[in-house]
Design a protein around this motif. Structure first.
Motif, mmCIF file in Angstrom:
data_model
loop_
_atom_site.group_PDB
_atom_site.id
_atom_site.type_symbol
_atom_site.label_atom_id
_atom_site.label_comp_id
_atom_site.label_asym_id
_atom_site.label_seq_id
_atom_site.Cartn_x
_atom_site.Cartn_y
_atom_site.Cartn_z
ATOM 1 N N ALA A 30 5.331 5.683 7.246
ATOM 2 C CA ALA A 30 5.432 4.216 7.192
ATOM 3 C C ALA A 30 6.870 3.768 7.460
ATOM 4 C CB ALA A 30 4.962 3.712 5.829
ATOM 5 N N LYS B 285 3.962 -7.021 10.947
ATOM 6 C CA LYS B 285 4.316 -5.724 11.539
ATOM 7 C C LYS B 285 4.536 -4.681 10.449
ATOM 8 C CE LYS B 285 6.421 -7.679 15.692
ATOM 9 N NZ LYS B 285 7.659 -7.912 16.453
ATOM 10 N N ASN C 56 9.810 -0.384 14.893
ATOM 11 C CA ASN C 56 9.594 -1.799 15.230
ATOM 12 C C ASN C 56 10.881 -2.610 15.326
ATOM 13 O OD1 ASN C 56 6.718 -3.116 15.329
ATOM 14 N ND2 ASN C 56 6.576 -1.296 14.039
ATOM 15 N N SER D 145 7.707 4.166 11.037
ATOM 16 C CA SER D 145 7.023 3.142 11.832
ATOM 17 C C SER D 145 7.770 1.811 11.754
ATOM 18 C CB SER D 145 5.595 2.939 11.321
ATOM 19 O OG SER D 145 4.921 4.163 11.259
ATOM 20 N N ILE D 146 8.302 1.506 10.579
ATOM 21 C CA ILE D 146 9.103 0.271 10.446
ATOM 22 C C ILE D 146 10.334 0.374 11.364
ATOM 23 C CG2 ILE D 146 10.570 -1.065 8.872
ATOM 24 C CD1 ILE D 146 8.477 -0.344 6.641
ATOM 25 N N CYS E 155 2.647 -1.035 9.662
ATOM 26 C CA CYS E 155 3.372 0.234 9.498
ATOM 27 C C CYS E 155 2.948 0.933 8.207
ATOM 28 C CB CYS E 155 4.879 -0.018 9.469
ATOM 29 S SG CYS E 155 5.481 -0.704 11.005
#
Ligand SMILES: [Zn+2]
Ligand SMILES: [Zn+2]
Length: 441
Positions: free
Chosen positions: A233, A290, A240, A236-237, A294
């Motif tokens: 997670a 978003k 972005n 994934s952040i 994530c």
């Protein structure tokens, strides 16, 4: 009748004779720091100081808040001067509480001092007989948006609804009768005064990844690793970040608050806290979508469950330009000051800015360190407590002198972005709990 400038001189003389009370109170609060909604010792110190001046005090507002009001001889607008009660946990700060690690690493202790200085400067018949309106001094709980898990528990128990003290006081009606709000914040690596600029708003998130424990060496194939879910997670952040538009000033800065229990067990529960900050509500909402994706992606990748608690945070900060002009004029008679640009931090003074004219200037006098660090220490109490209080007192004299013509002008030219009920509606819409389970058995 005296002129406004004569009154300012008079208020300054009165403050100079009594300033020890304000400086001593600040230092006393520094010595016993407390975090938000737990500022009981701080509350008592302020209560005693106000009581010693013979003032009526409304106490225990949103648990630890206090309010006292003084009145000009003629009726008129109602101006609030605010000071924040809380510190934040900063282990290693020289003035930390050794048990809780709370410390005044954001300088809120001097806010209480400069609020009291303003009170001392104005609370005299010689001054008040020339003013039209009322002045409230409000010590507000819980500005530092920390200890989210604990506050969420308290919120679930009904101790308070909003994690920021000003927000809770708005809900309770303490600001219903206030027309204008002002406060002066400390700033590190800075001299003199700063005014203006804008600040980020935020939503806050408390996240729990639920996996399944198993022997980390013997049976990892039987487990679901919640720490792996959290790591994915977080990655994934990061992936972005390039999608965040520069002008929106998005900042997402998660921490892991529980990363596992023992090293020889696959982590079953991992918890995170994060803010999603941005310069506008719209930008915050978009970035928040978003971030939620994530968080789900992390859980999905390893077949875990994720509980995403989204909590209403703070609104972006901006200043009323007419009010600011009056304050700036008072600074320029005495100090070099600078207009600030956009700041990435957040405050619930931004919430008040959506409801009424506000200013939230900064005063120097601290070390070169960044706020929220162990090196942030206020050194110049004459500047941060006495002079900052004086500048607010001068501004109030300008506002409420001459039948409060300037205050009335500020109020009439100001278009509030939200009514109180609209504000509370937006706040409550931010509140959300989502549970997503990707366990494939
Ligand atoms: Zn702070
Ligand atoms: Zn602060």
């Amino acid at each position: 009748m005296s002129s406004a400038e004569e009154l300012k001189l008079k208020s300054s003389e009165i403050l100079e004779r009594n300033k020890k009370l304000a400086i001593d109170l600040s230092k006393n609060i520094l010595s016993e720091p407390e975090t938000g909604y737990k500022e009981f010792k701080t509350n008592k110190k302020i209560y005693d100081a106000l009581n010693s001046l013979g003032l009526q005090v409304q106490n225990n507002l949103a648990i630890t808040g206090l309010k006292t009001t003084i009145y000009g001889d003629q009726p008129g607008p109602h101006v609030a001067v605010i000071g924040e009660l809380d510190g934040l946990p900063v282990p290693g700060h020289p003035f930390e509480d050794k048990n809780t690690h709370a410390a005044h690493a954001c300088g809120h202790h001097i806010q209480i001092g400069n609020m009291l200085s303003t009170l001392l400067a104005l609370n005299s018949p010689e001054i008040l007989k020339n003013l039209s309106g009322s002045i409230s001094f409000i010590a507000v709980p819980s500005e530092e948006y920390v200890e989210i898990e604990w506050r969420k528990e308290q919120r679930d128990k009904g101790s308070f609804e909003f994690l920021g003290g000003k927000q809770e006081l708005v809900k309770l009606g303490i600001f219903d009768e206030i027309d204008i709000s002002m406060m002066t914040h400390a700033r590190g690596n800075f001299s003199g005064f700063g005014y203006g600029g804008t600040g980020n708003g935020l939503v806050a998130k408390f996240i729990e990844f639920h996996g399944k424990s198993s022997h980390a060496g013997g049976d990892p194939h039987l487990g679901i690793n919640a720490l792996n879910a959290a790591n994915i997670a977080l990655s994934s952040i990061h992936a972005n970040r390039e999608t965040f538009f520069d002008d929106n000033h998005i900042r997402v800065h998660p921490i892991i608050t529980h990363g596992g229990s023992v090293v020889n067990q696959v982590p079953e529960i991992v918890t995170l806290e994060t803010f999603v900050r941005g310069a506008s509500i719209e930008a915050i909402k978009n970035a928040n979508l978003k971030v939620d994706n994530c968080l789900r992606a992390g859980a999905m990748a390893v077949g875990a469950e994720v509980e995403i608690n989204t909590l209403p945070g703070y609104f972006p900060l901006f200043h009323d330009s007419n009010l600011q002009e009056i304050y700036k004029q008072n600074l320029s008679n005495k100090y070099e000051s600078q207009e600030l640009s956009h700041g990435g931090g957040s405050t619930d003074m931004g919430d008040l800015a959506h409801l009424m004219p506000v200013i939230h200037p900064y005063v120097g006098g601290a070390t070169d360190a960044s706020a929220h660090t162990a090196g942030f220490i206020v050194e110049d109490y004459e500047l941060a407590v006495v002079e900052a209080g004086k500048m607010m007192a001068y501004t109030i004299i300008d506002l409420l002198f001459d039948g409060a013509s300037k205050a009335k002008e500020v109020i009439s030219k100001h278009n509030p972005k939200l009514t109180k009920s609209e504000y509370l509606k937006v706040m409550r819409e931010f509140s959300n709990v989502e549970v997503a389970n990707y366990n494939i058995g």
